[in-house]
Design a protein around this motif. Structure first.
Motif, PDB file in Angstrom:
ATOM      1  N   LYS A 133       0.832  -1.206   0.000  1.00 35.13           N
ATOM      2  CA  LYS A 133       0.000   0.000   0.000  1.00 35.13           C
ATOM      3  C   LYS A 133       0.865   1.254   0.000  1.00 35.13           C
ATOM      4  N   ARG A 134       1.890   1.266   0.835  1.00 36.69           N
ATOM      5  CA  ARG A 134       2.775   2.434   0.907  1.00 36.69           C
ATOM      6  C   ARG A 134       3.555   2.612  -0.392  1.00 36.69           C
ATOM      7  N   PHE A 135       3.947   1.501  -0.984  1.00 32.92           N
ATOM      8  CA  PHE A 135       4.674   1.553  -2.258  1.00 32.92           C
ATOM      9  C   PHE A 135       3.784   2.133  -3.358  1.00 32.92           C
ATOM     10  N   LEU A 136       2.549   1.637  -3.471  1.00 33.21           N
ATOM     11  CA  LEU A 136       1.642   2.112  -4.513  1.00 33.21           C
ATOM     12  C   LEU A 136       1.230   3.564  -4.296  1.00 33.21           C
ATOM     13  N   ALA A 137       1.210   3.974  -3.032  1.00 31.71           N
ATOM     14  CA  ALA A 137       0.808   5.356  -2.716  1.00 31.71           C
ATOM     15  C   ALA A 137       1.974   6.338  -2.829  1.00 31.71           C
ATOM     16  N   ASN A 138       3.163   5.863  -3.212  1.00 35.89           N
ATOM     17  CA  ASN A 138       4.356   6.709  -3.279  1.00 35.89           C
ATOM     18  C   ASN A 138       4.609   7.407  -1.940  1.00 35.89           C
ATOM     19  N   ASP A 139       4.449   6.651  -0.874  1.00 40.96           N
ATOM     20  CA  ASP A 139       4.641   7.171   0.483  1.00 40.96           C
ATOM     21  C   ASP A 139       6.092   7.640   0.650  1.00 40.96           C
ATOM     22  N   THR A 140       6.281   8.936   0.879  1.00 38.81           N
ATOM     23  CA  THR A 140       7.636   9.490   0.978  1.00 38.81           C
ATOM     24  C   THR A 140       8.371   9.050   2.236  1.00 38.81           C
ATOM     25  N   THR A 141       7.614   8.532   3.214  1.00 39.38           N
ATOM     26  CA  THR A 141       8.263   8.045   4.444  1.00 39.38           C
ATOM     27  C   THR A 141       8.732   6.605   4.308  1.00 39.38           C
ATOM     28  N   PHE A 142       8.411   5.998   3.182  1.00 37.82           N
ATOM     29  CA  PHE A 142       8.767   4.594   2.977  1.00 37.82           C
ATOM     30  C   PHE A 142       9.969   4.530   2.038  1.00 37.82           C
ATOM     31  N   ASN A 143      11.132   4.180   2.558  1.00 45.13           N
ATOM     32  CA  ASN A 143      12.352   4.075   1.764  1.00 45.13           C
ATOM     33  C   ASN A 143      12.447   2.661   1.201  1.00 45.13           C
ATOM     34  N   LEU A 144      11.944   2.521  -0.003  1.00 42.18           N
ATOM     35  CA  LEU A 144      11.867   1.200  -0.632  1.00 42.18           C
ATOM     36  C   LEU A 144      13.236   0.549  -0.749  1.00 42.18           C
ATOM     37  N   ARG A 145      14.221   1.323  -1.153  1.00 43.71           N
ATOM     38  CA  ARG A 145      15.558   0.761  -1.375  1.00 43.71           C
ATOM     39  C   ARG A 145      16.186   0.203  -0.098  1.00 43.71           C
ATOM     40  N   GLN A 146      15.806   0.751   1.046  1.00 45.41           N
ATOM     41  CA  GLN A 146      16.398   0.323   2.304  1.00 45.41           C
ATOM     42  C   GLN A 146      15.687  -0.867   2.936  1.00 45.41           C
ATOM     43  N   ASP A 147      14.522  -1.216   2.411  1.00 43.38           N
ATOM     44  CA  ASP A 147      13.815  -2.366   2.968  1.00 43.38           C
ATOM     45  C   ASP A 147      14.626  -3.635   2.698  1.00 43.38           C
ATOM     46  N   PRO A 148      14.875  -4.449   3.714  1.00 42.30           N
ATOM     47  CA  PRO A 148      15.732  -5.631   3.518  1.00 42.30           C
ATOM     48  C   PRO A 148      15.179  -6.627   2.502  1.00 42.30           C
ATOM     49  N   MET A 149      13.852  -6.738   2.391  1.00 48.13           N
ATOM     50  CA  MET A 149      13.308  -7.674   1.409  1.00 48.13           C
ATOM     51  C   MET A 149      13.489  -7.139  -0.010  1.00 48.13           C
ATOM     52  N   THR A 150      13.481  -5.823  -0.175  1.00 45.12           N
ATOM     53  CA  THR A 150      13.795  -5.242  -1.474  1.00 45.12           C
ATOM     54  C   THR A 150      15.230  -5.578  -1.865  1.00 45.12           C
ATOM     55  N   GLN A 151      16.134  -5.475  -0.899  1.00 40.77           N
ATOM     56  CA  GLN A 151      17.530  -5.795  -1.171  1.00 40.77           C
ATOM     57  C   GLN A 151      17.709  -7.261  -1.542  1.00 40.77           C
ATOM     58  N   VAL A 152      16.960  -8.133  -0.881  1.00 37.63           N
ATOM     59  CA  VAL A 152      16.990  -9.554  -1.239  1.00 37.63           C
ATOM     60  C   VAL A 152      16.479  -9.758  -2.659  1.00 37.63           C
ATOM     61  N   ALA A 153      15.368  -9.107  -2.980  1.00 36.02           N
ATOM     62  CA  ALA A 153      14.782  -9.250  -4.317  1.00 36.02           C
ATOM     63  C   ALA A 153      15.767  -8.803  -5.391  1.00 36.02           C
ATOM     64  N   VAL A 154      16.437  -7.660  -5.158  1.00 34.17           N
ATOM     65  CA  VAL A 154      17.415  -7.161  -6.120  1.00 34.17           C
ATOM     66  C   VAL A 154      18.585  -8.133  -6.243  1.00 34.17           C
ATOM     67  N   SER A 155      19.025  -8.670  -5.119  1.00 33.90           N
ATOM     68  CA  SER A 155      20.121  -9.644  -5.132  1.00 33.90           C
ATOM     69  C   SER A 155      19.762 -10.868  -5.959  1.00 33.90           C
ATOM     70  N   LEU A 156      18.534 -11.361  -5.796  1.00 35.08           N
ATOM     71  CA  LEU A 156      18.096 -12.540  -6.545  1.00 35.08           C
ATOM     72  C   LEU A 156      17.993 -12.236  -8.030  1.00 35.08           C
ATOM     73  N   ILE A 157      17.420 -11.090  -8.363  1.00 35.37           N
ATOM     74  CA  ILE A 157      17.259 -10.724  -9.779  1.00 35.37           C
ATOM     75  C   ILE A 157      18.618 -10.592 -10.457  1.00 35.37           C
ATOM     76  N   GLN A 158      19.547  -9.911  -9.807  1.00 35.94           N
ATOM     77  CA  GLN A 158      20.872  -9.704 -10.401  1.00 35.94           C
ATOM     78  C   GLN A 158      21.597 -11.027 -10.608  1.00 35.94           C
ATOM     79  N   ALA A 159      21.516 -11.916  -9.618  1.00 38.39           N
ATOM     80  CA  ALA A 159      22.209 -13.205  -9.736  1.00 38.39           C
ATOM     81  C   ALA A 159      21.604 -14.050 -10.847  1.00 38.39           C
ATOM     82  N   TYR A 160      20.270 -14.067 -10.920  1.00 34.08           N
ATOM     83  CA  TYR A 160      19.605 -14.872 -11.953  1.00 34.08           C
ATOM     84  C   TYR A 160      19.943 -14.339 -13.344  1.00 34.08           C
TER      85      TYR A 160
END
Length: 711
Positions: free
Chosen positions: A499-526
């Protein structure tokens, strides 16, 4: 040429050909030879009655069910029969411990009680057209794979847009056939208001469970009933209480007569994918990579799921559909690898390729065109094996097992700034259901186990995502501790993160979320693994396409059918028994006697447990649904060609009357996606009389029986 001799030649060639029982034929491409064969076997309908783009025909009674199964319209008011396992996800979504439709079944007594399914649709084929020349006109021999695919996609989109000309009720799709050597445009009409009408209890709809999956003899009453709804003009419309039952332009009559061995049988549906033209090198790679990964990884994941599902009914319901889907292809991969070995598929493919080499050597023009094809294939498959092995296990374990990392990977692909409020709302609705069906404790255990398993199976660190460094440096290699911390600190364990992501919530730092970092790590490796094999992938794609073309040129007078690709296909054959082993004969049908025999094992094997009130159905009083021996047929065999996606396909006699619903293939021919074995390959269907008996006597749904045109 006799049928026996034709069969022997086809077996020797080991390529898709016009053997009477083999083939997934495109209705608009039926040759005179195929039509003659069908007529000789017992078909009473002509080609125009089967397929007519300018008026009602048999194709208009066949639907793609959800894009993953098939179905058949059986009443003028849009009633659709499909398999129980095809409707399983919808049945599960409507179930809860206090109204467990999976366990006890479901029946709608009135139209108002029929249950809507927002994520379900059915598609009707309007017409199919050959657009090969338009697509290939812009392709050149020196194009790389990516450039070629870009051109094909661009031209296809232009053709699709032109074909529907702004008509929002139609959908156009250009698909490749014969390994990218031909292209056809299909026009569809999608109906999005599809409601659940009837489901048998799972003890019948899934009778035999994993024990009997892909096996014969079967006694599974694998059916469910849905209804298509339309707007006031009988056209597709979003769900509304005001919608009316769809008025069908064509529907299948239902036969109560049954069948005998040797009777003509036709199936129509939307088979998903086959690889009948695949080289021996490709078959070998599939066994050792994608099949091996499915067998090992899904087995581990399913064991974890089972340990939780057995403890709690709510969890069982949540994971029932996911487990069934995962298990289906897990067992398919086991059977396929065994069948490839038992039938000597690779050796026979090699024999065909040697024959092809001889033919190429005898023709100078063919040497120029195909001379390097087989050596190039062999070298490319050998060169990319390590990357292909890693990619297969990476996909199954790290991308395809734990749900939360996969959700976030999908979120990162959303173009939020381009999404309308309606699109955002629909995304939230979709993931609201997904989150509701996920247990975080189960997901954590699956992810931790998969991280550990992948590192054991693929030890080469160059194939490991960067998150493995975090596990080693910050958690001492303890995968459980890492995953516990990850899930404790991400905002995505609830729908709030999305919800916060879709709402462009400025208090939500997407890049710093640990699951985002995991997702990026998986995508890059694949992507890194895919890049390593990129050049070899191009060589494989180009030369597998050439191999298909070469086979068709070598036997230019023979009818070749294209591999399945989720488009409407017809298969024809006969009702027939088979002999799987020396001194072993399997009859072509089963009866209720087998249900009673299996039910006795229910205390030892839950796959055979049938509730006492359900078991009372099989009392010997079968009336008009019984057979000549006073029993009732439950399932039967035919020589029709079948693969995934065919589930729910109607099985018809020579008059076009429904005699059953296809739901499975048989264990001895699990290599059927790669090669058709006339001696062993069978399509398993549920007898339509068994279906009607359960509708009438378990659900007491006479109103549904009265809708049908019984013959």
């Amino acid at each position: 040429m006799t049928k026996l001799l034709a069969g022997i030649l086809c077996s020797l060639m080991f390529a898709p050909c016009a053997y009477a029982d083999e083939g997934m034929w495109v209705l608009s491409m039926l040759s005179k030879r195929s039509q003659k064969q069908m007529k000789a076997l017992g078909l009473k309908l002509n080609a125009k009655q089967l397929y007519n783009p300018d008026g009602p025909s048999f194709k208009d009674a066949i639907v793609s069910f959800g894009g993953f199964c098939s179905g058949v319209v059986v009443s003028p008011d849009g009633l659709v029969f499909t398999n129980h396992h095809c409707g399983y996800g919808s049945i599960q979504e409507h179930s809860a411990p206090d109204h467990d439709y999976l366990k006890n079944g479901f029946v709608a007594r009135t139209y108002k009680e029929e249950l809507p399914n927002p994520d379900l649709h059915v598609s009707f084929l309007i017409r199919t057209e050959d657009v090969t020349q338009r697509v290939k006109a812009l392709l050149t021999d020196d194009m790389g794979l990516r450039r070629r695919q870009h051109v094909v996609d661009s031209v296809s989109r232009a053709i699709e847009k032109e074909a529907v000309a702004g008509n929002k009720l139609l959908r156009a799709e250009v698909a490749s056939y014969y390994q990218g050597n031909e292209f056809y445009l299909s026009i569809y009409k999608d109906y999005k208001d599809v409601r659940l009408v009837y489901a048998p209890p799972s003890s019948l709809g899934k009778l035999g469970g994993d024990t009997d999956n892909w096996m014969w003899p079967r006694h599974t009453c694998d059916f469910s009933v849905f209804r298509i709804y339309a707007g006031p003009d009988n056209e597709p419309a979003e769900y509304s209480p005001e919608n009316k039952p769809y008025q069908a332009s064509a529907y299948a009559p239902v036969s109560l007569k049954g069948y005998e061995e040797g009777d003509f049988c036709m199936t129509m549906g939307y088979p998903g994918s086959t690889e009948r033209y695949l080289s021996s090198f490709g078959v070998d790679e599939r066994m050792k990579t994608s099949n091996a990964a499915m067998i090992q990884i899904r087995g581990i994941k399913q064991d974890i799921w089972t340990s939780y599902m057995e403890q709690d009914d709510a969890t069982r319901i949540k994971y029932a559909s996911k487990f069934a889907s995962s298990s289906n292809y897990w067992k398919n991969s086991i059977g396929m690898n065994q069948s490839i070995a038992d039938l000597g598929v690779i050796g026979q493919k090699q024999a065909l390729e040697n024959r092809l080499r001889t033919w190429i050597a005898q023709h100078p023009d063919m040497q120029k065109k195909y001379g390097t094809m087989l050596p190039a294939l062999e070298q490319a498959y050998k060169s990319r094996f390590n990357a292909s092995h890693a990619r297969s296990f990476f996909y199954e374990s790290l991308l395809g097992s734990a749900e939360l990392p996969r959700f976030v990977i999908n979120f990162l692909q959303l173009r939020v700034n381009d999404m309308t409020p309606e699109m955002k709302e629909q995304t939230l609705k979709t993931y609201e259901g997904k989150y509701a069906d996920m247990d975080l404790n189960i997901d954590k255990e699956v992810f931790a186990t998969m991280l550990k398993t992948y590192a054991e199976v693929v030890p080469a660190e160059k194939y490991h995502p960067s998150l493995y460094q975090t596990v080693a440096q910050e958690f001492g290699g303890d995968f459980k501790a890492y995953v516990d911390s990850l899930y404790a600190h991400t905002a995505f364990t609830t729908l709030d993160g999305l919800k916060r992501f879709l709402a462009n919530d400025t208090t939500f730092n997407l890049r710093q979320d640990p699951m985002t970092q995991v997702a990026v790590s998986l995508i890059q490796a694949y992507n890194g693994i895919a890049d390593e094999s990129g050049k070899d992938d191009e060589v494989v794609a180009l030369n597998e396409s050439k191999l298909c073309d070469a086979l068709r040129e070598m036997e230019i007078d023979r009818d070749f059918y294209p591999d399945a690709n989720s488009t409407l296909r017809m298969s024809y054959g006969v009702v027939k028994s088979y002999d799987p082993l020396d001194a072993v004969h399997y009859n072509y049908y089963t009866t209720t006697q087998g249900i009673l025999e299996k039910a006795k094992k229910g205390a030892q094997n839950s796959d055979y447990y049938i509730q006492p009130e359900v078991l009372k159905l099989f009392n010997g009083n079968y009336g008009r649904y019984g057979n000549k021996q006073g029993d009732m047929n439950t399932c039967f065999l035919s020589t029709n060609d079948i693969t995934g996606g065919n589930s729910g396909s109607g099985m018809f006699n020579g008059k076009g009357e429904l005699i059953g619903l296809a739901f499975d293939g048989n264990w001895e021919a699990m290599s059927g996606d790669i090669v058709f074995s006339p001696k062993l390959q069978r399509c398993i269907g549920v007898d339509i009389r068994y279906v009607l008996y359960v509708i009438e006597n378990y659900g007491h749904a006479d109103r549904l029986i009265n809708e049908l045109k019984l013959k």
